[in-house]
Write a protein that holds these residues in place. Sequence first.
Motif, PDB file in Angstrom:
ATOM      1  N   ALA A  24       0.860  -1.181   0.000  1.00  0.00           N
ATOM      2  CA  ALA A  24       0.000   0.000   0.000  1.00  0.00           C
ATOM      3  C   ALA A  24       0.901   1.238   0.000  1.00  0.00           C
ATOM      4  O   ALA A  24       1.832   1.332   0.791  1.00  0.00           O
ATOM      5  N   LEU A  25       0.634   2.163  -0.914  1.00  0.00           N
ATOM      6  CA  LEU A  25       1.492   3.335  -1.079  1.00  0.00           C
ATOM      7  C   LEU A  25       0.968   4.536  -0.315  1.00  0.00           C
ATOM      8  O   LEU A  25      -0.239   4.773  -0.269  1.00  0.00           O
ATOM      9  N   GLY A  26       1.896   5.279   0.251  1.00  0.00           N
ATOM     10  CA  GLY A  26       1.590   6.535   0.930  1.00  0.00           C
ATOM     11  C   GLY A  26       2.832   7.407   0.892  1.00  0.00           C
ATOM     12  O   GLY A  26       3.884   6.973   0.412  1.00  0.00           O
ATOM     13  N   ASP A  27       2.719   8.615   1.406  1.00  0.00           N
ATOM     14  CA  ASP A  27       3.866   9.530   1.417  1.00  0.00           C
ATOM     15  C   ASP A  27       5.079   8.933   2.123  1.00  0.00           C
ATOM     16  O   ASP A  27       6.217   9.200   1.752  1.00  0.00           O
ATOM     17  N   ALA A  28       4.850   8.124   3.160  1.00  0.00           N
ATOM     18  CA  ALA A  28       5.947   7.586   3.965  1.00  0.00           C
ATOM     19  C   ALA A  28       6.484   6.240   3.459  1.00  0.00           C
ATOM     20  O   ALA A  28       7.429   5.699   4.026  1.00  0.00           O
ATOM     21  N   THR A  29       5.911   5.716   2.375  1.00  0.00           N
ATOM     22  CA  THR A  29       6.385   4.442   1.827  1.00  0.00           C
ATOM     23  C   THR A  29       7.815   4.603   1.332  1.00  0.00           C
ATOM     24  O   THR A  29       8.101   5.499   0.542  1.00  0.00           O
ATOM     25  N   THR A  30       8.711   3.734   1.793  1.00  0.00           N
ATOM     26  CA  THR A  30      10.112   3.813   1.379  1.00  0.00           C
ATOM     27  C   THR A  30      10.377   2.859   0.221  1.00  0.00           C
ATOM     28  O   THR A  30       9.780   1.784   0.133  1.00  0.00           O
ATOM     29  N   PHE A  31      11.274   3.296  -0.652  1.00  0.00           N
ATOM     30  CA  PHE A  31      11.628   2.474  -1.808  1.00  0.00           C
ATOM     31  C   PHE A  31      12.490   1.280  -1.397  1.00  0.00           C
ATOM     32  O   PHE A  31      12.287   0.171  -1.871  1.00  0.00           O
ATOM     33  N   GLN A  32      13.428   1.514  -0.496  1.00  0.00           N
ATOM     34  CA  GLN A  32      14.360   0.454  -0.112  1.00  0.00           C
ATOM     35  C   GLN A  32      13.727  -0.556   0.841  1.00  0.00           C
ATOM     36  O   GLN A  32      13.819  -1.760   0.610  1.00  0.00           O
ATOM     37  N   HIS A  33      13.083  -0.083   1.898  1.00  0.00           N
ATOM     38  CA  HIS A  33      12.592  -1.003   2.926  1.00  0.00           C
ATOM     39  C   HIS A  33      11.190  -1.537   2.631  1.00  0.00           C
ATOM     40  O   HIS A  33      10.977  -2.751   2.688  1.00  0.00           O
ATOM     41  N   ASP A  34      10.256  -0.659   2.307  1.00  0.00           N
ATOM     42  CA  ASP A  34       8.879  -1.111   2.079  1.00  0.00           C
ATOM     43  C   ASP A  34       8.722  -1.829   0.740  1.00  0.00           C
ATOM     44  O   ASP A  34       8.151  -2.921   0.677  1.00  0.00           O
ATOM     45  N   LEU A  35       9.223  -1.222  -0.315  1.00  0.00           N
ATOM     46  CA  LEU A  35       9.089  -1.818  -1.647  1.00  0.00           C
ATOM     47  C   LEU A  35      10.203  -2.815  -1.967  1.00  0.00           C
ATOM     48  O   LEU A  35      10.076  -3.599  -2.897  1.00  0.00           O
ATOM     49  N   GLU A  36      11.287  -2.743  -1.192  1.00  0.00           N
ATOM     50  CA  GLU A  36      12.425  -3.661  -1.334  1.00  0.00           C
ATOM     51  C   GLU A  36      13.021  -3.643  -2.747  1.00  0.00           C
ATOM     52  O   GLU A  36      13.311  -4.679  -3.332  1.00  0.00           O
ATOM     53  N   TRP A  37      13.221  -2.430  -3.274  1.00  0.00           N
ATOM     54  CA  TRP A  37      13.788  -2.293  -4.612  1.00  0.00           C
ATOM     55  C   TRP A  37      15.299  -2.421  -4.583  1.00  0.00           C
ATOM     56  O   TRP A  37      15.965  -1.888  -3.693  1.00  0.00           O
ATOM     57  N   ASP A  38      15.833  -3.093  -5.599  1.00  0.00           N
ATOM     58  CA  ASP A  38      17.285  -3.144  -5.771  1.00  0.00           C
ATOM     59  C   ASP A  38      17.713  -1.973  -6.658  1.00  0.00           C
ATOM     60  O   ASP A  38      16.873  -1.215  -7.159  1.00  0.00           O
ATOM     61  N   SER A  39      19.014  -1.820  -6.833  1.00  0.00           N
ATOM     62  CA  SER A  39      19.528  -0.660  -7.567  1.00  0.00           C
ATOM     63  C   SER A  39      19.058  -0.633  -9.024  1.00  0.00           C
ATOM     64  O   SER A  39      18.803   0.432  -9.573  1.00  0.00           O
ATOM     65  N   LEU A  40      18.910  -1.782  -9.653  1.00  0.00           N
ATOM     66  CA  LEU A  40      18.445  -1.821 -11.044  1.00  0.00           C
ATOM     67  C   LEU A  40      16.998  -1.347 -11.146  1.00  0.00           C
ATOM     68  O   LEU A  40      16.647  -0.581 -12.047  1.00  0.00           O
ATOM     69  N   THR A  41      16.170  -1.783 -10.216  1.00  0.00           N
ATOM     70  CA  THR A  41      14.772  -1.336 -10.204  1.00  0.00           C
ATOM     71  C   THR A  41      14.698   0.173 -10.007  1.00  0.00           C
ATOM     72  O   THR A  41      13.924   0.857 -10.682  1.00  0.00           O
ATOM     73  N   VAL A  42      15.515   0.686  -9.097  1.00  0.00           N
ATOM     74  CA  VAL A  42      15.544   2.132  -8.851  1.00  0.00           C
ATOM     75  C   VAL A  42      15.910   2.877 -10.136  1.00  0.00           C
ATOM     76  O   VAL A  42      15.264   3.860 -10.502  1.00  0.00           O
ATOM     77  N   MET A  43      16.933   2.404 -10.830  1.00  0.00           N
ATOM     78  CA  MET A  43      17.370   3.087 -12.057  1.00  0.00           C
ATOM     79  C   MET A  43      16.276   3.048 -13.131  1.00  0.00           C
ATOM     80  O   MET A  43      16.027   4.044 -13.810  1.00  0.00           O
ATOM     81  N   ASP A  44      15.614   1.902 -13.292  1.00  0.00           N
ATOM     82  CA  ASP A  44      14.519   1.791 -14.261  1.00  0.00           C
ATOM     83  C   ASP A  44      13.375   2.737 -13.896  1.00  0.00           C
ATOM     84  O   ASP A  44      12.792   3.399 -14.762  1.00  0.00           O
ATOM     85  N   PHE A  45      13.066   2.801 -12.596  1.00  0.00           N
ATOM     86  CA  PHE A  45      11.984   3.657 -12.141  1.00  0.00           C
ATOM     87  C   PHE A  45      12.325   5.130 -12.317  1.00  0.00           C
ATOM     88  O   PHE A  45      11.488   5.923 -12.767  1.00  0.00           O
ATOM     89  N   VAL A  46      13.545   5.507 -11.985  1.00  0.00           N
ATOM     90  CA  VAL A  46      13.977   6.898 -12.160  1.00  0.00           C
ATOM     91  C   VAL A  46      13.869   7.296 -13.636  1.00  0.00           C
ATOM     92  O   VAL A  46      13.400   8.384 -13.958  1.00  0.00           O
ATOM     93  N   ALA A  47      14.265   6.403 -14.527  1.00  0.00           N
ATOM     94  CA  ALA A  47      14.147   6.685 -15.962  1.00  0.00           C
ATOM     95  C   ALA A  47      12.683   6.907 -16.347  1.00  0.00           C
ATOM     96  O   ALA A  47      12.368   7.820 -17.127  1.00  0.00           O
ATOM     97  N   ALA A  48      11.790   6.104 -15.794  1.00  0.00           N
ATOM     98  CA  ALA A  48      10.358   6.261 -16.086  1.00  0.00           C
ATOM     99  C   ALA A  48       9.839   7.605 -15.571  1.00  0.00           C
ATOM    100  O   ALA A  48       9.071   8.292 -16.262  1.00  0.00           O
TER     101      ALA A  48
END
Length: 80
Positions: A24-48
Amino acid sequence: MTDRAEIYSKVTDLIAPFNKKNVALGDATTFQHDLEWDSLTVMDFVAAIEDEFDIIITMNMQAEIETVGQLVDAVVKLKA
């Protein structure tokens, strides 16, 4: 000018394909801990995000953005 609510909605829409755990997403949702994104996912998302809003998020900014709310605020600021 796009307001924060519209940007928030677009950001959460862009998160959806990367939200493998259906967190569930909210302002306090963290990318690393809550969504458990790795660095590749972060880079793909930033590009989007950069493509959607026609902005550039620097590496320094990326390092400071930990939550959905912080990202939305950064996009609002960059679009201003």
